[in-house]
Scaffold this motif. Structure first.
Motif, PDB file in Angstrom:
ATOM      1  N   ASN A  93       0.824  -1.211   0.000  1.00 41.80           N
ATOM      2  CA  ASN A  93       0.000   0.000   0.000  1.00 41.80           C
ATOM      3  C   ASN A  93       0.858   1.261   0.000  1.00 41.80           C
ATOM      4  OD1 ASN A  93      -2.812  -0.861  -0.052  1.00 41.80           O
ATOM      5  ND2 ASN A  93      -2.401  -1.819   1.920  1.00 41.80           N
ATOM      6  N   LEU A  96       2.305   1.673  -3.415  1.00 46.53           N
ATOM      7  CA  LEU A  96       1.267   2.129  -4.325  1.00 46.53           C
ATOM      8  C   LEU A  96       1.060   3.631  -4.205  1.00 46.53           C
ATOM      9  CD1 LEU A  96      -0.686   0.973  -6.418  1.00 46.53           C
ATOM     10  CD2 LEU A  96      -2.352   0.628  -4.593  1.00 46.53           C
ATOM     11  N   ASP A 100       1.839   6.551  -7.027  1.00 53.32           N
ATOM     12  CA  ASP A 100       0.816   7.547  -7.365  1.00 53.32           C
ATOM     13  C   ASP A 100       1.360   8.957  -7.205  1.00 53.32           C
ATOM     14  OD1 ASP A 100      -2.080   8.278  -7.887  1.00 53.32           O
ATOM     15  OD2 ASP A 100      -1.753   9.223  -5.932  1.00 53.32           O
ATOM     16  N   GLU A 116      -4.472   1.239 -11.884  1.00 52.16           N
ATOM     17  CA  GLU A 116      -4.417   1.360 -10.426  1.00 52.16           C
ATOM     18  C   GLU A 116      -5.579   0.626  -9.747  1.00 52.16           C
ATOM     19  OE1 GLU A 116      -4.036   4.830  -6.953  1.00 52.16           O
ATOM     20  OE2 GLU A 116      -4.694   5.341  -8.997  1.00 52.16           O
ATOM     21  N   PRO A 117      -6.839   0.712 -10.270  1.00 51.33           N
ATOM     22  CA  PRO A 117      -7.934  -0.031  -9.611  1.00 51.33           C
ATOM     23  C   PRO A 117      -7.688  -1.538  -9.559  1.00 51.33           C
ATOM     24  CG  PRO A 117      -8.813   1.623 -11.101  1.00 51.33           C
ATOM     25  CD  PRO A 117      -7.349   1.573 -11.351  1.00 51.33           C
ATOM     26  N   HIS A 120      -5.507  -2.233  -6.502  1.00 55.08           N
ATOM     27  CA  HIS A 120      -6.272  -2.165  -5.250  1.00 55.08           C
ATOM     28  C   HIS A 120      -7.196  -3.389  -5.125  1.00 55.08           C
ATOM     29  CE1 HIS A 120      -5.069   1.755  -3.773  1.00 55.08           C
ATOM     30  NE2 HIS A 120      -5.214   2.266  -4.999  1.00 55.08           N
ATOM     31  N   SER A 124      -7.145  -6.082  -2.069  1.00 54.80           N
ATOM     32  CA  SER A 124      -8.379  -6.357  -1.315  1.00 54.80           C
ATOM     33  C   SER A 124      -8.727  -7.844  -1.369  1.00 54.80           C
ATOM     34  CB  SER A 124      -9.527  -5.536  -1.882  1.00 54.80           C
ATOM     35  OG  SER A 124      -9.273  -4.158  -1.732  1.00 54.80           O
TER      36      SER A 124
END
Length: 333
Positions: A93, A96, A100, A116-117, A120, A124
Motif C-alpha cells: 500500500n 502504491l 501515485d 491502479e484499480p 487495489h 483487497s
C-alpha cells in the motif's frame, strides 16, 4: 591622403575586438543553450523517469511479496505467517501511494490511473482470502483466482515499468549527447577564439601598418629634400577636416607632414625669389630691367599670372604712376 583616411587606430582596434567578442559571445550562447538541454534532460531523468522507474519496480516487488506471504499463510495459517503477510500488505500500500505520488503531474499518471484499480482490487482480494483462511474456510479455488488477479494487475504494471525504462534510457542518451555537444562546443570555441584573435590581430596590424608605412616614406622623402609626396597629404575640406578625420591620428600626422611640406615649399620659393632679385640687382642697375627681374621673382613666389611694377616721380605729387615692367599685360597697362 586617401591612404590615411578611415577609422582611427583606436576605432580599428575597437571594431576588431568588438567583432571577436560578438563571435565569442555567440559561441558561448550556443554552449549555454546546449547546457540548458543537458540540464533539462538531467532534470527529466532525476525528477521524473528515475523516480517513476524505482517506484514501479518497488511496487512490483511488494505485490509479489504479498502473493508469497499470502500463499505461505494459506499453507500454515499461523501468527508469524500472518504477521509477515500484513507487513507485506502495508508495504504494498505504501509503494502504491509512492508510485501515485511520483506519477502525479506527469504524462505517466494517465497510464497509471488505468490499472491502479486492478492493483487495489488484488490487494483487497488477498485480504479477504486471508480473512477467510483465518476462519478455517477452504480457499484453494479462491487462491487460484487471486493469483490470476495478480498476474492481470502486474501485466500493465510491467508495461508501465518498461515504458519508464525506455524513457530513462532516452533521458540518459539525450543528456550524454548534450554534454558531448557542450564539450565539443567549448573546444571549438577555444580553438576558434584563438584563430579569430590571430586573424583580427593580423588584419588590425596591416590596417595600421599600411598608412604608417606611407608616413614613413613621406618622412624619408622630406629628409631627402623632396616634399612633393607630403604635399599630397594636405587635401581635405575647405574649412578643415571633418570630425571623423579629426579623430584619426594618422590623418592628423599626415596633415602635419603636409603643412610642413607647404611651409618648406614656400620658403624655397621665397629664397628663389630673393636669389633672382639679388641676381638681377647685381647684373644691372637699369630701372626697367631691374624691375622686370624683380617682378618675375615676385610672381613666381606668389604664383600669380599677371603683374605690373609702377614707379612714382617724387618731384610732383600729381604726376601719374608710370609702368616700368609688366608680365602678362600690355606694356601700356
Amino acid at each position: 591622403m586617401k591612404r590615411l583616411e578611415g577609422p582611427s587606430i583606436g576605432q580599428r582596434m575597437a571594431i576588431g575586438f568588438g567583432v571577436l567578442a560578438l563571435i565569442i559571445v555567440t559561441l558561448f550562447a550556443a554552449v549555454y543553450v546546449w547546457q540548458r538541454h543537458s540540464d533539462e534532460a538531467l532534470h527529466s531523468f532525476a525528477q521524473v523517469s528515475q523516480p517513476l522507474s524505482d517506484a514501479a519496480n518497488e511496487l512490483e516487488s511488494a505485490l509479489l511479496r504479498v502473493g508469497i506471504t499470502m500463499h505461505s499463510y494459506m499453507l500454515q495459517p499461523q501468527a508469524p505467517q500472518l504477521e509477515r503477510y500484513e507487513r507485506a500488505l502495508r508495504m504494498a500500500n505504501v509503494r502504491l501511494l509512492q508510485l501515485d505520488s511520483a506519477a502525479r503531474d506527469t504524462e505517466a499518471h494517465a497510464m497509471f490511473a488505468r490499472f491502479e484499480p486492478q492493483l487495489h482490487a488484488y490487494l483487497s482480494a488477498t485480504r479477504q482470502l486471508v480473512s477467510q483462511r483465518s476462519l478455517g474456510a477452504t480457499v484453494e479455488g479462491a487462491e487460484l483466482e487471486v493469483g490470476e488477479m495478480r498476474e492481470s494487475a502486474l501485466a500493465p504494471l510491467r508495461d508501465f515499468i518498461e515504458l519508464q525504462a525506455q524513457r530513462t534510457d532516452a533521458s540518459l542518451a539525450e543528456m550524454q549527447q548534450a554534454q558531448q555537444r557542450v564539450s565539443q562546443s567549448l573546444s571549438v570555441a577555444a580553438v576558434l577564439s584563438l584563430l579569430l584573435f590571430a586573424v583580427f590581430a593580423w588584419l588590425i596590424t596591416q590596417s595600421i601598418r599600411r598608412p604608417t608605412r606611407t608616413l614613413v616614406d613621406v618622412a624619408a622623402s622630406l629628409q631627402q629634400g623632396d616634399w612633393k609626396p607630403a604635399l599630397a597629404l594636405t587635401g581635405g575640406s575647405a574649412d578643415g577636416a571633418s570630425a571623423r578625420l579629426r579623430s584619426n591620428e594618422l590623418v592628423q600626422i599626415g596633415r602635419a607632414f603636409g603643412a610642413a611640406a607647404v611651409a618648406l615649399e614656400r620658403r624655397a620659393q621665397r629664397l628663389a625669389a630673393d636669389r633672382n632679385v639679388a641676381g638681377a640687382t647685381a647684373a644691372s642697375l637699369e630701372q626697367a630691367e631691374l624691375a622686370q627681374q624683380v617682378l618675375a621673382g615676385v610672381l613666381a613666389h606668389v604664383g600669380a599670372e599677371l603683374g605690373v611694377v609702377y614707379v612714382f616721380d617724387g618731384g610732383d605729387e600729381k604726376a601719374p604712376l608710370l609702368p616700368v615692367a609688366s608680365y602678362g599685360l600690355a606694356p601700356s597697362a
